[in-house]
Enzyme design. Structure first.
Site, mmCIF file in Angstrom:
data_model
loop_
_atom_site.group_PDB
_atom_site.id
_atom_site.type_symbol
_atom_site.label_atom_id
_atom_site.label_comp_id
_atom_site.label_asym_id
_atom_site.label_seq_id
_atom_site.Cartn_x
_atom_site.Cartn_y
_atom_site.Cartn_z
ATOM 1 N N PHE A 94 4.585 -4.379 -5.581
ATOM 2 C CA PHE A 94 5.877 -4.189 -4.942
ATOM 3 C C PHE A 94 5.957 -4.764 -3.527
ATOM 4 O O PHE A 94 6.605 -4.186 -2.654
ATOM 5 C CB PHE A 94 6.248 -2.691 -4.945
ATOM 6 C CG PHE A 94 5.933 -2.041 -6.253
ATOM 7 C CD1 PHE A 94 6.641 -2.370 -7.399
ATOM 8 C CD2 PHE A 94 4.871 -1.157 -6.367
ATOM 9 C CE1 PHE A 94 6.311 -1.813 -8.624
ATOM 10 C CE2 PHE A 94 4.528 -0.593 -7.592
ATOM 11 C CZ PHE A 94 5.258 -0.926 -8.725
ATOM 12 N N CYS A 95 5.306 -5.898 -3.314
ATOM 13 C CA CYS A 95 5.324 -6.554 -1.992
ATOM 14 C C CYS A 95 4.915 -5.585 -0.879
ATOM 15 O O CYS A 95 5.447 -5.622 0.224
ATOM 16 C CB CYS A 95 6.697 -7.149 -1.699
ATOM 17 S SG CYS A 95 7.141 -8.529 -2.768
ATOM 18 N N ALA A 96 3.957 -4.721 -1.203
ATOM 19 C CA ALA A 96 3.410 -3.780 -0.221
ATOM 20 C C ALA A 96 1.917 -3.626 -0.518
ATOM 21 O O ALA A 96 1.416 -2.520 -0.724
ATOM 22 C CB ALA A 96 4.130 -2.441 -0.296
#
Length: 466
Positions: free
Chosen positions: A397-399
């Site tokens: 999740f781009c984290a």
């Protein structure tokens, strides 16, 4: 394929025997909240493997939310008057100019901006934070729980790794800012992985106590909670229309003018200059400095209408709707064997809410990310979509730093709720999840670099060119 053949195919699919997913969706449910708002995808039916259609369940709202129906209607009304803005003498140009400037005022009012704050329209939150990064006169301090949009742009960043509780994490931020002063503290308003909401007003107090400003990535927070820039002490706020029920390619950066007026123009081009000479350029100040080129008139109009609709729905009603569905989702996941829900803080987000009030309660948006004891979440997500008509998201999740700190597996599966979600959506997901975890998919899938896909995909695709 002719138009007649296309319609014949669609009707054949519609009349085909329903799959198990349809049967599960038809079972009686316990009473619970229905949709709070009408979205453009309301009632959308999607085909499933083996034939048949089911009502689509969108639990990928944290990635991109469908448009409010009233937003789609407003865009349709405005399109005939669309024209280039500011210097046109024609009626459509003057009207388009007014629509953009009215949208700017609507954004400022909705987020409680100060009278002298700028509202710069951007493409999205990432674009807004990249613009701000070019203006920061020093170091930026961030937490490791940030989305990549709030990690990667900063040219000189110091990352504070979160600790088991929020209180300890806030103390670590305080200590880092005291140890080595920074120009900016940039934080998310709510995690896009866990939904945990941070106490923004308290973080602003910490930043200001050490002479730093605070920027808030409100991409997740703003569609779900009312934000107040002036009251909470926020210096800069970034958000995206596509997460706030206005998916027409616009976002905004709201905040103090001095840094932005001193920064290089975000885009070098027409509209950003007072004068251009062979030997130099006189750049404008204010919002025009960073909005070169033709602006996204339709995107700005869509954002303004979406924010008006959020206000019409009411802050309390939206919160009550989402909290009821979030409890239903998390309670259901807690009862499922072989599933672990990720959390950034051992005791949830204790302490204050975003506005600094309240103690003790977990403040969490309608987001849940799980990992499996066994099996692939990517395969699970593919089967949920292909066999049950349920959209979720698998990955990190781009984290990445935050996910890797919490998780024991390489990827997670995220379900996220919004104003158009219902208790039936949650129940459909929990039923399908339990069946897939226990029995596996009913169809064969192959893994590719792009992810898991049905080995034989017999779902017809709509044609958009007729």
């Amino acid at each position: 394929m002719t138009v007649t053949e296309q319609f014949a195919t669609r009707e054949a699919v519609r009349r085909a025997p329903a799959t198990q997913a349809t049967d599960a969706a038809a079972r009686p449910r316990a009473a619970g909240p229905g949709p709070l708002a009408v979205l453009a995808d309301a009632g959308l039916e999607v085909p499933v493997l083996g034939g048949g259609v089911v009502r689509h369940v969108n639990l990928d709202v944290a990635a991109s939310a469908p448009a409010f129906e009233v937003v789609a209607q407003r865009v349709t009304r405005v399109l005939p008057y669309y024209a280039s803005v500011h210097r046109g003498s024609g009626y459509p140009s003057q009207l388009s100019t007014s629509l953009v400037e009215d949208a700017r005022l609507a954004v400022a009012r909705h987020v409680g901006a100060r009278d002298d704050d700028l509202v710069v329209f951007t493409r999205n939150t990432t674009d807004a934070l990249n613009l701000l990064a070019s203006a920061v006169p020093g170091d930026t301090v961030v937490l490791d729980l940030e989305h990549h949009a709030n990690l990667l742009p900063w040219r000189s960043r110091r990352v504070v790794v979160g600790l088991p509780t929020l209180e300890a994490t806030l103390d670590a931020l305080d200590a880092e800012l005291a140890r080595c002063p920074a120009a900016l503290l940039s934080v998310t308003g709510a995690s896009n992985v866990t939904g945990e909401v941070l106490p923004v007003a308290r973080l602003a107090e910490i930043a200001h106590a050490h002479g730093a400003r605070i920027a808030v990535d409100a991409a997740q927070l703003l569609p779900h909670r009312r934000v107040d820039v002036a009251a909470w002490g926020i210096d800069y706020l970034a958000f995206s229309g596509h997460k706030a029920y206005a998916p027409f390619g616009a976002g905004a950066l709201v905040g103090r003018a001095d840094w932005l007026d001193a920064a290089p123009a975000h885009l070098a081009g027409g509209g950003a200059v007072d004068a251009v000479r062979v030997d130099g350029v006189d750049w404008k100040h204010g919002v025009e400095r960073h909005e070169a080129g033709t602006p996204n008139v339709i995107g700005a109009v869509a954002i303004a209408r979406a924010l008006a609709e959020l206000e019409r729905l009411g802050d309390d009603a939206r919160r009550e709707h989402e909290e009821a569905l979030t409890r239903r989702l998390h309670d259901g996941l807690a009862a499922q064997p072989g599933v672990r829900v990720l959390s950034g803080f051992d005791s949830g987000v204790e302490g204050r809410r975003s506005d600094g009030s309240g103690h003790g309660a977990v403040d969490r948006l309608g987001i849940a990310t799980i990992e499996l004891e066994r099996g692939s979440v990517g395969l699970l997500a593919a089967a949920l979509g292909a066999e049950h008509g349920i959209s979720v998201r698998a990955g990190r999740f781009c984290a990445h730093p935050f996910f890797e700190r919490m998780a024991t597996r390489s990827n997670g599966l995220r379900a996220s709720l919004g104003a158009g979600s219902s208790a039936d959506d949650v129940d459909r997901f929990l039923d399908a999840l339990a069946r897939l975890v226990a029995d596996g998919p009913a169809h064969a899938y192959d893994q590719s670099p792009e992810g898991w896909c049905p080995r034989v995909d017999d779902r017809p695709r709509p044609r958009f060119d007729d």
